[in-house]
Design an enzyme around this catalytic site. Structure first.
Site, PDB file in Angstrom:
ATOM      1  N   ARG A 219     -40.819  25.759  31.745  1.00 23.28           N
ATOM      2  CA  ARG A 219     -39.390  26.031  31.773  1.00 23.28           C
ATOM      3  C   ARG A 219     -38.935  26.703  30.472  1.00 23.28           C
ATOM      4  NH1 ARG A 219     -37.448  20.139  33.719  1.00 23.28           N
ATOM      5  NH2 ARG A 219     -39.284  19.612  32.470  1.00 23.28           N
TER       6      ARG A 219
ATOM      7  N   LYS B  19     -26.656  13.028  22.178  1.00 19.56           N
ATOM      8  CA  LYS B  19     -27.814  13.727  22.749  1.00 19.56           C
ATOM      9  C   LYS B  19     -27.693  15.231  22.562  1.00 19.56           C
ATOM     10  CE  LYS B  19     -31.318  14.760  25.464  1.00 19.56           C
ATOM     11  NZ  LYS B  19     -32.716  14.553  25.095  1.00 19.56           N
TER      12      LYS B  19
ATOM     13  N   LEU C 230     -39.357  23.120  11.072  1.00 19.90           N
ATOM     14  CA  LEU C 230     -39.299  24.269  10.171  1.00 19.90           C
ATOM     15  C   LEU C 230     -40.560  25.120  10.303  1.00 19.90           C
ATOM     16  CD1 LEU C 230     -37.722  22.928   6.833  1.00 19.90           C
ATOM     17  CD2 LEU C 230     -36.663  24.356   8.599  1.00 19.90           C
TER      18      LEU C 230
ATOM     19  N   CYS D  29     -35.360  21.108  27.452  1.00 15.73           N
ATOM     20  CA  CYS D  29     -34.220  20.508  26.748  1.00 15.73           C
ATOM     21  C   CYS D  29     -33.402  21.494  25.923  1.00 15.73           C
ATOM     22  CB  CYS D  29     -34.707  19.368  25.854  1.00 15.73           C
ATOM     23  SG  CYS D  29     -35.316  17.934  26.768  1.00 15.73           S
TER      24      CYS D  29
ATOM     25  N   LYS E 138     -44.036  13.068  46.025  1.00 16.60           N
ATOM     26  CA  LYS E 138     -44.231  12.525  44.683  1.00 16.60           C
ATOM     27  C   LYS E 138     -44.540  11.026  44.728  1.00 16.60           C
ATOM     28  CE  LYS E 138     -41.524  13.868  41.299  1.00 16.60           C
ATOM     29  NZ  LYS E 138     -40.306  14.236  40.544  1.00 16.60           N
TER      30      LYS E 138
ATOM     31  N   GLY F 199     -41.893  30.717  14.292  1.00 12.55           N
ATOM     32  CA  GLY F 199     -42.698  31.113  15.452  1.00 12.55           C
ATOM     33  C   GLY F 199     -41.921  32.023  16.377  1.00 12.55           C
TER      34      GLY F 199
ATOM     35  N   ASN G  49     -30.004  17.764  19.884  1.00 12.40           N
ATOM     36  CA  ASN G  49     -30.818  18.898  20.323  1.00 12.40           C
ATOM     37  C   ASN G  49     -30.282  20.223  19.805  1.00 12.40           C
ATOM     38  OD1 ASN G  49     -32.687  17.325  21.570  1.00 12.40           O
ATOM     39  ND2 ASN G  49     -32.043  17.766  23.651  1.00 12.40           N
TER      40      ASN G  49
ATOM     41  N   ARG H  53     -40.301  13.730  23.224  1.00 15.83           N
ATOM     42  CA  ARG H  53     -40.916  15.046  23.052  1.00 15.83           C
ATOM     43  C   ARG H  53     -42.055  15.166  24.055  1.00 15.83           C
ATOM     44  NH1 ARG H  53     -43.017  14.558  17.160  1.00 15.83           N
ATOM     45  NH2 ARG H  53     -43.458  12.499  18.030  1.00 15.83           N
TER      46      ARG H  53
END
Length: 435
Positions: free
Chosen positions: A327, A204, A250, A260, A37, A253, A208, A154
């Site tokens: 993920r 945090k 809202l 996260c 990396k 889906g 979430n 995000r």
């Protein structure tokens, strides 16, 4: 005021945060044990997909403010602030695995030569800051402070979110650390929430978990709407105009995914259990989310009668647009179940196909948007990429063998698909049936 900053970990959080800290004038060294990396970054390549990141990294490397190394001693040499941004993957029981955090804390203690503020940017359970402090103290007598500064990025808009952050949560034990981290965030012109470390760590997870709850809630409403001839998009609009509720998160889906929400909802359930509390709401949020993605398979089977021997074109693999992150992507469970029921799948995603192949065995992918639907009995929409929203549906209809679209993201207008002669089933809206 220019600061010298060391960021440990060049994953999503570390690389974006470090780059943005350098972009406001600080000298940042990003450290990672992964030589591959670091070599990529030194060569101008980016190991993750994030719009605009490659250009911002190049800009700050060229300006001499951003560098990369595998040598922690070098990274910490002149640092005033050391950020920990390594992974905290979930264990089988959902608890956060702190193996990397502990390892980094040990290494920091071994290389500590002068006062620094050691800041946890990774998402960690309440009490981790204290654990880090104890580990470093066991390795060094040099004065230091620990702090918590959770990220709220995000994927797909992480640079914007950092440069225009709506708040900076800073958990500290000392005024010295609080003043330094407040000064670091001044150029972002954001509201600083200064609190103790444990509260910052909880903010945090609580944030979430609440957003995940909104997603599962609107999906439950969508499922009811389908039974009572209501339109969830209009319901969400009417709800979202109430400032106490707000319009964000809202969109009905196929549920949440990514790095996260799934991890953090599981972790906060574990945190609650360790505190002898049964967090019933978030447990239900998880149950709804897991069931929601498979409702799409039921819709597909209903439209086709049976999936056995059918060919399905899939648009979208990543858990959301503008990322290659697979993920906990809903597409994984959905495609596996479709194939379990005897159908073949050809999938398209503009950036996530290679990552998807590592998550879904023998996945067949298309590099051609319209080639994905050639001779398909049905089309499934799983990610609302701009390319998907801009599809020429007339061309899609001509290339398909069937005329079924099952849309997990409510991309298309009902009247449009009706006029074109599709059978169209989406989330929380009436089924358009041209049979």
């Amino acid at each position: 005021m220019t600061m010298n900053i060391c960021v440990i970990g060049t994953g999503y959080v570390g690389l974006v945060s470090g780059t943005c800290f350098s972009d406001i004038g600080n000298n940042v060294t990003c450290v990672d044990l992964d030589e591959r990396k670091i070599k990529m970054l030194e060569d101008g390549e980016i190991p993750i997909y994030e719009p605009g990141l490659k250009e911002l990294v190049a800009k700050n490397v060229q300006a001499g403010r951003l560098s990369f190394t595998t040598d922690l001693a070098k990274g910490m040499k002149d640092a005033e602030v050391v950020f920990i941004a390594v992974g905290t993957p979930p264990k089988e029981n959902g608890e956060a695995d702190l193996t990397y955090i502990k390892s980094v804390a040990n290494s920091i203690g071994e290389h500590l030569e002068k006062y620094v503020v050691v800041v946890t940017k990774s998402t960690v359970p309440v009490g981790t800051g204290k654990m880090i402090k104890d580990i470093i103290k066991s390795k060094s007598a040099v004065e230091f402070d620990v702090a918590s500064n959770p990220e709220f990025l995000r994927e797909g808009s992480a640079i914007y979110d950092t440069q225009n952050m709506d708040r900076a949560v800073i958990g500290v034990e000392s005024k010295r650390a609080g003043d330094l981290l407040t000064k670091l965030h001044e150029p972002f012109n954001t509201e600083v929430v200064l609190t103790n470390i444990e509260t910052a760590e909880m903010i945090k997870y609580a944030s979430n978990a609440f957003l995940a709850t909104k997603i599962s809630f609107i999906n439950e409403i969508a499922n009811i709407c389908e039974q009572v001839d209501a339109d969830v998009t209009e319901v969400a609009k009417g709800m979202g105009l109430d400032p106490r509720i707000g319009e964000k998160f809202l969109q009905a889906g196929i549920g949440y995914g990514g790095s996260c929400f799934p991890k953090d909802t599981r972790a906060i359930i574990q945190i609650a259990e360790q505190a002898n509390y049964d967090f019933k709401i978030v447990k239900s949020v998880e149950d709804v989310n897991n069931a929601q993605r498979l409702r799409l398979v039921d819709k597909l089977a209903k439209a086709l009668g049976s999936l056995k021997g059918k060919h399905i074109g899939v648009f979208g693999l990543a858990f959301k647009p503008n990322t290659d992150d697979m993920r906990d992507a809903p597409s994984i469970d959905i495609i596996k179940e479709i194939r379990n029921q005897g159908a073949t799948v050809l999938a398209y995603d503009p950036v996530a196909s290679e990552n998807a192949k590592t998550m879904i065995d023998q996945l067949q992918v298309s590099e051609d948007l319209y080639g994905t639907v050639k001779d398909a009995d049905a089309v499934l929409i799983l990610t609302e990429w701009d390319e998907v929203k801009g599809l020429d549906l007339t061309k899609v209809k001509e290339m398909m063998r069937g005329h079924v679209i099952v849309d997990g993201r409510n991309v298309f207008d009902l009247d449009t698909v009706k006029q074109l002669g599709f059978y169209y089933d989406s989330i929380g809206r009436r089924v358009v049936n041209n049979n």
